[in-house]
Design a protein around this motif. Structure first.
Motif: not given
Length: 357
Positions: A83-86, A135-144, A250-256
């Motif tokens: 969400v931060i990245g988006l 939230t694991l699902g929305t993590l990947y959806v938002v990343q996409g 894109a997705d700067p906070a990956k893994g946070w």
């Protein structure tokens, strides 16, 4: 005349004592870490070094405050990093090359974060889908979605309005804006959780959902509110990320998501819900950020930061389990002692100060 003796402390007071001990231990560990590192490298406590630590900890602590609201209701949100990245990219793209001010950026970021939190909250609270799965699902959806919008592009600091960059790098009376914003949010949320009945209901849900339901607590609405509030703070954190760094991919906070959950749990918020405070979570965020800075100063491979965070997470969860078992054991002993204590005979009054009346 019958004396009224003080009752033994209940589970709440025992848990509060444990929480204070956890927060104190985190503070002591933080002080020791800073002192030892300063002895090795005196430049660690330079004015710039201290400012960098607080600036870097501010965004993580803000996310930890939002995550605390979710975790104390026996849930979790793994989507905050994406969400931060988006938010950072979308807001940066929207304001680039314009004269939009801070208010527009914050409103847009908060709206995006609230929307993500609303989706999570509806799926978890009303459709009863496990929070981990949602939230694991929305993590990947938002990343996409983020990668689709970015399409390989990058937001450059030169295109971001100076007013927004000033929010991330400016100060008032020598104190940067970011820590002030985080502290203000932390105090407001902490006060709400402790002072308002609706705030205390979050703890009631986490402690015992069935008991909370019988007591008339609107569980679904509270869980939904926790996710929306967490999303709002993640959206705000995304705007602050843009203001702090300016240049965003894109997705700067990956893994946070790991860091946020670790900060919350290390800070004394029980992963099983019902226990913890936003103050402890913020301390946990500061500790994790300081560890990262220490490793840089001591020129230790950054891989060890992730390893240490994982270790702290395991230790905190194990400690929570041990404490929970210990508290339950103490309460069982007290309840057993209360049941076996002899009641005064008929017509006989309880002694006062050792003298029968």
């Amino acid at each position: 005349m019958t004396a009224h003796h003080a009752k033994p402390s209940n589970r709440g007071s025992l848990v509060d004592l444990v929480l204070r001990a956890r927060e104190l231990s985190i503070f002591v560990a933080l002080v020791l870490l800073v002192v030892i590192t300063t002895l090795v490298n005196p430049r660690f406590l330079s004015a710039q070094g201290v400012e960098d630590i607080f600036l870097n900890a501010s965004i993580l602590a803000l996310l930890a405050v939002g995550q605390t609201l979710v975790v104390i209701t026996r849930n979790i949100d793994l989507s905050v990093g994406s969400v931060i990245g988006l938010v950072a990219f979308v807001v940066g793209d929207f304001v680039s090359g314009t004269d939009h001010g801070v208010l527009v950026a914050v409103l847009l970021g908060v709206a995006i974060g609230a929307g993500c939190g609303l989706v999570n909250g509806l799926l978890v609270s009303f459709l009863q889908v496990p929070a981990l799965v949602v939230t694991l699902g929305t993590l990947y959806v938002v990343q996409g979605v983020n990668h689709y919008i970015a399409h390989g592009r990058q937001i450059n600091a030169a295109e971001v309005p100076s007013a927004i960059l000033g929010l991330g790098n400016g100060d008032i009376l020598g104190i940067p804006y970011l820590p002030l914003i985080t502290v203000a949010v932390m105090l407001l949320v902490g006060y709400y959780l402790r002072a308002y009945p609706s705030g205390r209901e979050f703890y009631a849900i986490g402690s015992s959902p069935e008991a909370a339901r019988l007591a008339g607590v609107p569980i679904r609405r509270r869980v939904l509110a926790a996710y929306v509030a967490g999303g709002v703070l993640a959206g705000l954190a995304g705007v602050l990320w843009l203001a702090r760094f300016g240049t965003v991919i894109a997705d700067p906070a990956k893994g946070w998501e790991l860091r946020v959950v670790a900060a919350v749990v290390v800070g004394g918020v029980a992963i099983v819900g019902g226990v913890g405070s936003v103050y402890g979570a913020a301390l946990g965020a500061l500790l994790i950020t300081t560890i990262g800075s220490v490793l840089v100063v001591l020129k230790i491979n950054s891989f060890w930061q992730e390893a240490i965070i994982g270790l702290l997470l395991l230790l905190a969860i194990s400690a929570d389990r041990v404490v929970a078992l210990r508290v339950a054991q103490v309460l069982r002993k007290r309840n057993a002692a209360a049941r076996t204590s002899p009641a005064p005979a008929a017509g006989e009054r309880e002694p006062v100060n050792g003298v029968s009346r």
